[in-house]
Design an enzyme around this catalytic site. Structure first.
Site, PDB file in Angstrom:
ATOM      1  N   HIS B 124       0.818  -1.210   0.000  1.00  0.00           N
ATOM      2  CA  HIS B 124       0.000   0.000   0.000  1.00  0.00           C
ATOM      3  C   HIS B 124       0.850   1.259   0.000  1.00  0.00           C
ATOM      4  O   HIS B 124       0.408   2.319   0.453  1.00  0.00           O
ATOM      5  CB  HIS B 124      -0.978   0.004   1.181  1.00  0.00           C
ATOM      6  CG  HIS B 124      -1.926  -1.147   1.135  1.00  0.00           C
ATOM      7  ND1 HIS B 124      -1.690  -2.319   1.803  1.00  0.00           N
ATOM      8  CD2 HIS B 124      -3.073  -1.333   0.450  1.00  0.00           C
ATOM      9  CE1 HIS B 124      -2.666  -3.168   1.555  1.00  0.00           C
ATOM     10  NE2 HIS B 124      -3.520  -2.602   0.736  1.00  0.00           N
ATOM     11  N   GLY B 125       2.091   1.131  -0.455  1.00  0.00           N
ATOM     12  CA  GLY B 125       2.930   2.311  -0.666  1.00  0.00           C
ATOM     13  C   GLY B 125       3.494   2.949   0.586  1.00  0.00           C
ATOM     14  O   GLY B 125       3.967   4.087   0.533  1.00  0.00           O
TER      15      GLY B 125
END
Lengths: 467, 171
Positions: B124-125
């Site tokens: 999710h970065g």
């Protein structure tokens, strides 16, 4: 000793010793069902059939499955799927049945809610049914672990981790359940035991109990009409079949049930042969790997609504972290349906469309659970986080409002509505980061939870109308 | 009199059966406990002496990846706010960063990017700086520190030594 005479046939010989005729009368031929019902009343028999299919297909899978982390994946994906004759059939039947059994359980449950078949003497039917729902959930979860693919592994990791949220004993409890510090071989073998032995036994006993709970209050009907079953049965037995309001379970009720069942089985086998992939997540065809998390983890569709209640809270409120808030809401979501007979303060037994506000409550609940299910599968980023929050708070708010709606307490009802609206506004401000963790939002949540727990106690049961 | 005797017998019988039931429950609880071999495998010992400055090593402890990063002398974590500043472990005049290599968001394993000096989580970065503190994205807190004990140049994971207790503020 009882007196026995010489029997003239094998049946008579058995009948003398086992009272077969009497038993059959009690269980089926003189077990009375109202006439005034529709196809939704057939779901019980459909569920019984699905459970039988699960047991039979499970027996055949059990002959080749190996509950060992080194062997499990290949025993399913190689031995059963490629070597065993018709192994694929048992696996697809088992997987599809496990999925659609939940579809039918939800229909069965919401039929009961719609027609108010959970109160005025039918509380134990409802409670035993909810116990079955919980045990079926445990059975589905433990079974999902067995193929030991990536989704099996990480679902097990996440679900067992949930117990870590229990205060004080959480961390030790997780290790105890897993039998190791992480999901591994002891976890697989013990959940295998649960799946193939302990939970099925409990389910069978609960099914027996669920049937027994129907004995005294009898099956409800489309109008919630109180029927004198003894008098109506006498009419039927006297040959007044047209005038009687009841029919025997066998052969009259079952003959129609078998028709509904047949239609359902066509749908079921269509899925088994042509669309089994919906019950087989592609990620689960990678072997379990504790060192690599799949990018996006989600449960099977039937758990998505409660999973979204868990994820719906994305900000901290006062001393409670987002994670704790979600865990509390998740805990409530999993047990709250048990208490439906006590949240509903209206003693009338009638279908929802004749119960005023309850009709809207019913459909709002259905819509909310569908929204939760859809958003439960989407990644919780951007606007999805806020929609999840709306639906999760909405789920709890619907329950908090139920005593007010059914007890006709207008002020309390509007109070719940206002508190919920405030939570929606504050949630939006949190979402856009316009507001910090203020005192107001903490206070609003406090009021909300107080309402939630107190409203079924505060509202007295409504006086029964002229009947 | 006879009734009292029956009551007494009933209580003795009930008490005895209850005791047996409790004993059986205890046995069942113990059977579910992690085995001694599993508990023994709950400790991982790593010799840190061969590590070079700036090197990241990943070891497995209790089925989880553990990141061990040896800091070059010019780097420290002093830019951090007070509560997270002391994330460095001093062993034999060198400083190390020891943490559980799982993203605190949803448990994915972040990768170390040596040129940018960040840990990057592909799921999710989320991003963590070279001190393991979350600097971008959804992670709610820095990467967790596993319990450890220092024995000379060796690091024993799974035991709570005085250095660990100091680090997490337990002492």
């Amino acid at each position: 000793m009882a007196h026995f005479t010489k029997a003239n046939s094998v049946y008579e010989w058995l009948d003398q010793r086992l009272a077969l005729t009497k038993l059959w009368k009690v269980l089926a031929a003189e077990y009375w069902i109202p006439k005034n019902i529709n196809f939704l009343w057939a779901m019980g028999v459909v569920l019984m059939t699905m459970f039988t299919i699960l047991v039979i297909s499970g027996i055949f899978l059990l002959m080749y499955y190996k509950p060992d982390t080194k062997l499990a994946f290949d025993s399913v994906n190689y031995t059963i799927m490629q070597e065993v004759w018709f192994g694929w059939l048992w696996r697809h039947m088992h997987a599809v049945a496990a999925s659609v059994v939940f579809l039918v359980i939800y229909i069965h449950m919401f039929t009961g809610i719609y027609y108010a078949s959970y109160k005025r003497g039918r509380e134990m039917i409802w409670i035993s049914g909810m116990l079955l729902f919980v045990t079926f959930s445990a059975e589905a979860f433990s079974g999902y672990m067995l193929p030991w693919g990536q989704m099996s592994y990480w679902a097990a990791q996440v679900i067992t981790n949930l117990f870590g949220g229990i205060p004080f004993i959480g961390d030790d409890l997780v290790i105890w359940i897993r039998g190791n510090f992480y999901v591994s071989d002891p976890t697989l073998t013990r959940f295998f035991m649960l799946h193939v032995f302990l939970l099925p036994i409990i389910i069978m006993m609960l099914i027996g109990f669920h049937f027994y709970t129907l004995r005294i209050p009898h099956v409800n009907n489309q109008d919630g009409e109180e029927i004198d079953f003894d008098a109506e049965a006498e009419k039927y037995k006297a040959g007044l079949k047209r005038e009687s309001k009841v029919i025997p379970f066998w052969p009259v009720f079952l003959s129609k049930d078998f028709f509904v069942l047949s239609v359902f089985m066509i749908f079921y086998f269509y899925l088994v042969f042509y669309h089994y992939e919906f019950a087989m997540d592609p990620i689960n065809f990678d072997p379990a790997n504790p060192m690599k998390t799949p990018p996006h983890i989600y449960p099977e569709w039937y758990f998505l609504w409660s999973y979204e209640v868990l994820r719906g809270f994305f900000f901290n409120v006062g001393p409670l972290s987002a994670m704790d808030m979600g865990l509390i809401a998740f805990g409530i979501a999993n047990i709250i349906f048990f208490f439906l007979p006590w949240f509903d303060k209206d003693p009338t037994v009638a279908p929802a469309d004749r119960r005023g506000g309850f009709f809207f409550w019913f459909w709002l609940m259905v819509i909310d659970m569908i929204v939760l299910t859809i958003w439960g599968k989407l990644p919780p980023t951007g606007i999805n986080a806020y929609i999840g929050y709306l639906a999760a708070v909405g789920f709890l708010a619907l329950w908090a409002a139920l005593p007010a709606i059914t007890g006709e307490r207008r002020k309390l009802f509007w109070f719940v509505v206002i508190v919920t609206a405030l939570l929606y506004i504050f949630g939006f401000m949190e979402y856009t980061k316009a507001m910090g963790n203020g005192f107001i939002i903490t206070a609003t949540f406090l009021i909300f939870y107080l309402l939630f727990f107190l409203s079924p106690v505060m509202v007295k049961e409504r006086e029964r109308g002229a009947q | 009199m006879a009734k009292n005797r029956r009551d007494f017998l009933g209580m003795v019988f009930g008490g005895f059966a209850g005791l047996g039931g409790l004993a059986a429950l205890y046995a069942m609880k113990r059977t579910w406990d992690p085995l001694p071999s599993v508990m023994a495998a709950g400790f991982t010992t790593v010799d840190l002496s061969p590590m070079k400055p700036g090197e990241l090593r990943t070891v497995t402890w209790r089925g989880k990846p553990i990141f061990i990063l040896k800091k070059p002398p010019e780097q420290n974590c002093n830019h951090l706010p007070d509560e997270t500043k002391k994330r460095l472990v001093e062993i034999k005049d060198s400083e190390y960063l020891v943490m559980i290599g799982l993203c605190t968001h949803l448990g994915c394993i972040p990768t170390w990017e040596p040129d940018k000096k960040i840990f990057h989580c592909a799921c999710h970065g989320g991003e963590y700086d070279a001190c393991g503190v979350n600097i971008f994205g959804p992670p709610p807190r820095p990467m967790d520190i596993p319990p450890f004990k220092i024995e000379g140049t060796k690091l024993v994971l799974g035991e709570e030594g005085p250095e660990y207790k100091k680090l997490v503020g337990k002492a």
